[in-house]
Design a protein around this motif. Structure first.
Motif, PDB file in Angstrom:
ATOM      1  N   VAL A 158       0.843  -1.203   0.000  1.00  0.00           N
ATOM      2  CA  VAL A 158       0.000   0.000   0.000  1.00  0.00           C
ATOM      3  C   VAL A 158       0.873   1.246   0.000  1.00  0.00           C
ATOM      4  N   GLU A 159       1.891   1.244   0.844  1.00  0.00           N
ATOM      5  CA  GLU A 159       2.796   2.394   0.909  1.00  0.00           C
ATOM      6  C   GLU A 159       3.502   2.610  -0.428  1.00  0.00           C
ATOM      7  N   ALA A 160       3.766   1.507  -1.121  1.00  0.00           N
ATOM      8  CA  ALA A 160       4.439   1.593  -2.421  1.00  0.00           C
ATOM      9  C   ALA A 160       3.493   2.002  -3.547  1.00  0.00           C
ATOM     10  N   GLY A 161       2.204   2.103  -3.241  1.00  0.00           N
ATOM     11  CA  GLY A 161       1.229   2.522  -4.246  1.00  0.00           C
ATOM     12  C   GLY A 161       0.870   1.441  -5.247  1.00  0.00           C
ATOM     13  N   LEU A 162       1.015   0.176  -4.844  1.00  0.00           N
ATOM     14  CA  LEU A 162       0.762  -0.941  -5.769  1.00  0.00           C
ATOM     15  C   LEU A 162      -0.678  -1.443  -5.660  1.00  0.00           C
ATOM     16  N   LEU A 163      -1.623  -0.531  -5.651  1.00  0.00           N
ATOM     17  CA  LEU A 163      -3.028  -0.895  -5.458  1.00  0.00           C
ATOM     18  C   LEU A 163      -3.603  -1.679  -6.638  1.00  0.00           C
ATOM     19  N   THR A 164      -2.961  -1.597  -7.793  1.00  0.00           N
ATOM     20  CA  THR A 164      -3.453  -2.352  -8.947  1.00  0.00           C
ATOM     21  C   THR A 164      -3.310  -3.859  -8.726  1.00  0.00           C
ATOM     22  N   LEU A 165      -2.522  -4.247  -7.729  1.00  0.00           N
ATOM     23  CA  LEU A 165      -2.347  -5.667  -7.437  1.00  0.00           C
ATOM     24  C   LEU A 165      -3.502  -6.258  -6.638  1.00  0.00           C
ATOM     25  N   VAL A 166      -4.363  -5.416  -6.100  1.00  0.00           N
ATOM     26  CA  VAL A 166      -5.446  -5.912  -5.260  1.00  0.00           C
ATOM     27  C   VAL A 166      -6.314  -6.919  -6.010  1.00  0.00           C
ATOM     28  N   GLU A 167      -6.799  -6.545  -7.168  1.00  0.00           N
ATOM     29  CA  GLU A 167      -7.670  -7.457  -7.923  1.00  0.00           C
ATOM     30  C   GLU A 167      -6.922  -8.710  -8.362  1.00  0.00           C
ATOM     31  N   GLU A 168      -5.683  -8.546  -8.765  1.00  0.00           N
ATOM     32  CA  GLU A 168      -4.874  -9.694  -9.194  1.00  0.00           C
ATOM     33  C   GLU A 168      -4.695 -10.687  -8.044  1.00  0.00           C
ATOM     34  N   PHE A 169      -4.358 -10.180  -6.875  1.00  0.00           N
ATOM     35  CA  PHE A 169      -4.159 -11.054  -5.721  1.00  0.00           C
ATOM     36  C   PHE A 169      -5.473 -11.689  -5.263  1.00  0.00           C
ATOM     37  N   ALA A 170      -6.558 -10.938  -5.361  1.00  0.00           N
ATOM     38  CA  ALA A 170      -7.861 -11.485  -4.951  1.00  0.00           C
ATOM     39  C   ALA A 170      -8.266 -12.647  -5.856  1.00  0.00           C
ATOM     40  N   ALA A 171      -7.896 -12.583  -7.112  1.00  0.00           N
ATOM     41  CA  ALA A 171      -8.248 -13.639  -8.063  1.00  0.00           C
ATOM     42  C   ALA A 171      -7.371 -14.873  -7.907  1.00  0.00           C
ATOM     43  N   ASP A 172      -6.280 -14.739  -7.187  1.00  0.00           N
ATOM     44  CA  ASP A 172      -5.343 -15.850  -6.997  1.00  0.00           C
ATOM     45  C   ASP A 172      -5.932 -16.856  -6.010  1.00  0.00           C
ATOM     46  N   GLU A 173      -5.893 -18.133  -6.341  1.00  0.00           N
ATOM     47  CA  GLU A 173      -6.496 -19.161  -5.492  1.00  0.00           C
ATOM     48  C   GLU A 173      -5.670 -19.492  -4.252  1.00  0.00           C
ATOM     49  N   ARG A 174      -4.413 -19.090  -4.207  1.00  0.00           N
ATOM     50  CA  ARG A 174      -3.584 -19.378  -3.036  1.00  0.00           C
ATOM     51  C   ARG A 174      -4.091 -18.582  -1.839  1.00  0.00           C
ATOM     52  N   GLU A 175      -4.263 -19.265  -0.720  1.00  0.00           N
ATOM     53  CA  GLU A 175      -4.902 -18.651   0.453  1.00  0.00           C
ATOM     54  C   GLU A 175      -4.196 -17.380   0.914  1.00  0.00           C
TER      55      GLU A 175
END
Length: 228
Positions: free
Chosen positions: A109-126
């Motif tokens: 979040v501090e790095a401003g990488l908010l575009t990763l939120v959707e990508e990580f949410a779609a990832d099946e790894r817990e």
């Protein structure tokens, strides 16, 4: 004495001198993986991080050691302005503990990488999916200058994954919804509406998420806080 010129080896050697079997037993009770842990508390690690200073290259070397405390120290000493999405994905590939995930999420979040939120949410790894919702929770709390519509837009993602029954995902989804609802008056209404919708669900996990969030978002202290 640890200073800003401390090498990776210096830091790891220092961490080993602080090993505590008693603390290892304590952190294990919180579901923290202890296979590669030394039992050093976060306040102590943050103190070491302040003394060692930021060093992006050294931080990745610490991370690669696989030691719990070295990985936390790595996250505390990485340079957010230098962290890339590629590097964040590399870190995510090693996630195996909620504690590491949550510390990394703050960094992302501090790095401003908010575009990763959707990508990580779609990832099946817990633990990668947990990172997405830990990022939402962190952004809702810490990015005070970000428009409310940014965090409200994540409610759809929360709803989409509110049925995930895995413990570390479920708790992070819940955390993210509560954090959005407590951010401001403008965010409270949409978050509460989603919580109420989930609370009425036939799905057990959705229902738990909804009821727990409704309870907190309608609490007197929450309402008083967002009314200030």
């Amino acid at each position: 004495m640890i200073g800003k010129r401390a090498s990776t080896a210096d830091l790891i050697d220092h961490l080993h001198t602080l090993r505590s079997e008693e603390s290892l037993e304590g952190i294990a009770r919180y579901g923290i993986v202890t296979d590669a842990a030394l039992g050093i508390s976060n306040p102590v690690l943050r103190k070491i991080a302040r003394a060692a200073g930021k060093d992006h290259v050294r931080a990745f070397a610490l991370w690669d050691s696989g030691i719990r405390e070295a990985r936390l120290l790595a996250l505390f000493t990485m340079e957010p302005t230098r962290l890339t999405a590629v590097e964040a994905r590399r870190l995510a590939g090693d996630f195996a503990s909620w504690e590491i995930v949550d510390a990394a999420a703050d960094l992302f979040v501090e790095a401003g990488l908010l575009t990763l939120v959707e990508e990580f949410a779609a990832d099946e790894r817990e633990f990668v999916r947990r990172a997405a919702f830990a990022m939402i929770a962190g952004a809702a709390v810490h990015l005070k200058q970000e428009p409310g519509v940014t965090v409200i837009a994540w409610l759809g993602l929360i709803e989409s994954h509110a049925t995930d029954p895995r413990n570390f995902v479920k708790k992070a989804v819940n955390w993210s919804l509560r954090s959005i609802g407590k951010r401001s008056r403008a965010c409270h209404g949409p978050a509460l509406a989603l919580a109420q919708k989930l609370a009425a669900s036939a799905d057990r996990t959705e229902r738990w998420n909804g009821k727990d969030c409704v309870r907190e978002l309608t609490a007197e202290n929450t309402l008083a806080r967002i009314s200030r």
